[in-house]
Enzyme design. Sequence first.
Site, mmCIF file in Angstrom:
data_model
loop_
_atom_site.group_PDB
_atom_site.id
_atom_site.type_symbol
_atom_site.label_atom_id
_atom_site.label_comp_id
_atom_site.label_asym_id
_atom_site.label_seq_id
_atom_site.Cartn_x
_atom_site.Cartn_y
_atom_site.Cartn_z
ATOM 1 C CB CYS A 1 52.862 4.213 29.587
ATOM 2 S SG CYS A 1 52.556 5.422 28.298
ATOM 3 C CB CYS B 1 54.869 3.681 26.722
ATOM 4 S SG CYS B 1 54.923 5.285 27.534
#
Length: 107
Positions: free
Chosen positions: A30, A33
């Site tokens: 991600c 992230c």
Amino acid sequence: MAIIHVASNELEKYLNTDKVVLLNFSASWCGPCLRYGDILKQLDEELGDSVQIVKVDTDKYPKLAKGFNVMGIPNSRFYFNNQFEKPFVGVTSLETLKEKVLRVKAK
């Protein structure tokens, strides 16, 4: 203090602290992230005595993420005095996180 990466059976022991806990759900693939991970490192460096950052990899522990109703990542929530705060999704700035830590601790 260091950022802790937990397994699903370890989470409870890291919630039992007098510090504000920032529980973060994320995944290695991600992009947001990864960016947020850098912000969390800065938060740990600046407020490590006041906050414990606990990360959960949603790919490794999907049942744990499901138990917290994680629908999108990065997904975070604060925990303090045996109570979870409302979750927030996405990347949050360092300044906003610092303000939230202080607000949660003041309750």
